[in-house]
Motif scaffolding. Structure first.
Motif, mmCIF file in Angstrom:
data_model
loop_
_atom_site.group_PDB
_atom_site.id
_atom_site.type_symbol
_atom_site.label_atom_id
_atom_site.label_comp_id
_atom_site.label_asym_id
_atom_site.label_seq_id
_atom_site.Cartn_x
_atom_site.Cartn_y
_atom_site.Cartn_z
ATOM 1 N N ASN A 113 0.754 -1.114 0.042
ATOM 2 C CA ASN A 113 -0.075 0.128 -0.021
ATOM 3 C C ASN A 113 0.988 1.580 -0.136
ATOM 4 O O ASN A 113 0.351 2.215 -0.556
ATOM 5 C CB ASN A 113 -1.016 0.014 1.173
ATOM 6 C CG ASN A 113 -2.117 -0.754 0.806
ATOM 7 O OD1 ASN A 113 -3.121 -0.518 0.218
ATOM 8 N ND2 ASN A 113 -2.375 -1.920 1.789
ATOM 9 N N ARG A 114 2.055 1.181 0.715
ATOM 10 C CA ARG A 114 2.943 2.299 0.733
ATOM 11 C C ARG A 114 3.799 2.477 -0.805
ATOM 12 O O ARG A 114 3.772 3.414 -1.121
ATOM 13 C CB ARG A 114 3.905 2.284 1.759
ATOM 14 C CG ARG A 114 3.465 2.376 3.058
ATOM 15 C CD ARG A 114 4.652 2.503 4.143
ATOM 16 N NE ARG A 114 5.630 1.656 4.044
ATOM 17 C CZ ARG A 114 5.581 0.384 5.063
ATOM 18 N NH1 ARG A 114 4.515 0.261 5.629
ATOM 19 N NH2 ARG A 114 6.602 -0.586 4.793
ATOM 20 N N ALA A 115 3.918 1.391 -1.184
ATOM 21 C CA ALA A 115 4.788 1.446 -2.500
ATOM 22 C C ALA A 115 3.837 1.875 -3.728
ATOM 23 O O ALA A 115 4.421 2.307 -4.861
ATOM 24 C CB ALA A 115 5.213 -0.123 -2.832
ATOM 25 N N ILE A 116 2.672 1.323 -3.732
ATOM 26 C CA ILE A 116 1.739 1.751 -4.769
ATOM 27 C C ILE A 116 0.771 2.727 -4.520
ATOM 28 O O ILE A 116 0.164 2.569 -3.535
ATOM 29 C CB ILE A 116 0.940 0.628 -5.429
ATOM 30 C CG1 ILE A 116 2.019 -0.581 -5.955
ATOM 31 C CG2 ILE A 116 0.203 1.031 -6.572
ATOM 32 C CD1 ILE A 116 1.371 -1.944 -6.249
ATOM 33 N N THR A 117 0.847 3.915 -4.971
ATOM 34 C CA THR A 117 -0.073 5.049 -4.726
ATOM 35 C C THR A 117 -1.193 4.924 -5.261
ATOM 36 O O THR A 117 -1.476 4.489 -6.385
ATOM 37 C CB THR A 117 0.491 6.615 -4.778
ATOM 38 O OG1 THR A 117 0.699 6.812 -6.231
ATOM 39 C CG2 THR A 117 2.091 6.433 -4.242
ATOM 40 N N LYS A 118 -2.455 5.663 -4.929
ATOM 41 C CA LYS A 118 -3.597 5.635 -5.330
ATOM 42 C C LYS A 118 -3.660 6.420 -6.715
ATOM 43 O O LYS A 118 -4.229 5.892 -7.595
ATOM 44 C CB LYS A 118 -4.638 6.380 -4.510
ATOM 45 C CG LYS A 118 -5.142 5.476 -3.184
ATOM 46 C CD LYS A 118 -6.178 6.076 -2.500
ATOM 47 C CE LYS A 118 -6.371 5.327 -1.156
ATOM 48 N NZ LYS A 118 -7.545 5.789 -0.278
#
Length: 300
Positions: A113-118
């Motif tokens: 979740n931190r590595a891939i942003t919205k």
């Protein structure tokens, strides 16, 4: 239609990142489809975004604490050989809590979740490329392929996490009334799926040598026996996937370019070390450079 397929392989995924970097940046290949299993599923989103340096930094810096919320083993070197042993306290703690696995990997979900942003997710979902991760549905006894186009941000991040959950050492996930685990248990190298989705040229990165070069050391404990058994089973699954992929490609006039690891990188892909993974990334890049000239002569 061109597809990039990345197999499972734990920490060896760093090699795949180096290969993919060369194919994208030096060969300028344009992919319509990215499909990954386990560690491959961690790489494909950023590769599709052409954010190579970001995923390189993220991937080569990952460690055990980024993955395990309850790590079931301890690792140590003896006579230059990396071995693992049981962390009896953590395993007992997991069983005491009523869990079905030796360890838990919820830290990895937070890491994803931190590595891939919205914003990155929206860019991919609104773009022309399809991003697909492989998961194993243990309840229905089948392999499933999850496309970014079918899910929300939180759902897709969870499917990436599930694809990487190497049970029984990592979390077993209950979702939609079914139990899910590592995609490699069903399909280590999803070449057949890429062809089914229309790929006519596939670049397949296999995180294993083309010919077996190792004799495994005798098991030292229950965990090393389990990891050896799973490694053996996954090797067999991988070879079967490749044979099926070649057969399907032949009958669909598809081209497969294979990128195997030229040497044995590690005998325990659950151990993550920055120095080694950085070296493997560069090795993958160099190997793809060497291999690329050979493959280009075969392409129309």
């Amino acid at each position: 239609m061109r597809a990039l397929v990345i197999s499972g392989g734990g920490s060896k995924g760093a090699f795949a990142g180096g290969v993919a970097q060369f194919l994208l940046e030096e060969n300028k290949y344009k992919y319509d489809l990215f499909i990954g299993t386990s560690t491959g599923s961690l790489l494909i989103s950023h590769l599709a975004l052409q954010k190579i340096e970001k995923i390189k930094e993220i991937y080569t810096s990952v460690n055990q604490d980024d993955i395990f919320s309850n790590c079931p083993f301890i690792s140590h070197k003896k006579h230059g050989v990396q071995t693992i042993g049981i962390n009896h306290f953590n395993v007992f703690k997991n069983f005491y809590r009523g869990k079905k696995t030796f360890g838990e990997s919820y830290n990895l979900l937070k890491f994803i979740n931190r590595a891939i942003t919205k914003e990155e997710f929206k860019t991919l979902k609104n773009g022309p490329k399809d991003i697909i991760v492989t998961v194993s549905n243990l309840s229905l006894n089948k392999t499933e392929y999850k496309s970014i186009n079918d899910f929300t941000y939180d759902e897709f991040c969870e499917w990436i996490w599930i694809s990487c959950n190497y049970t029984p050492f990592m979390s077993l996930v209950q979702k939609n009334g079914c139990e899910y685990a590592d995609g490699g248990l069903g399909s280590m190298v999803p070449i057949e799926e890429a062809i089914k989705r229309g790929a006519t040229t596939i670049d397949a990165i296999i995180l294993q040598t083309e010919v077996t070069h190792i004799n495994r050391m005798p098991s030292k404990n229950a965990f090393s026996l389990l990891t050896n058994m799973f490694a053996f089973m996954l090797d067999r699954i991988e070879h079967q996937n490749i044979r099926i992929g070649k057969y399907v490609a032949k009958h669909n006039n598809s081209i497969i370019n294979f990128y195997y690891t030229p040497t044995v990188l590690t005998t325990n892909s659950l151990i993550f070390e920055k120095e080694k993974m950085t070296s493997w990334w560069q090795s993958g890049f160099n190997y793809a450079k060497f291999k690329s000239s050979e493959i280009s002569q075969l392409e129309p």
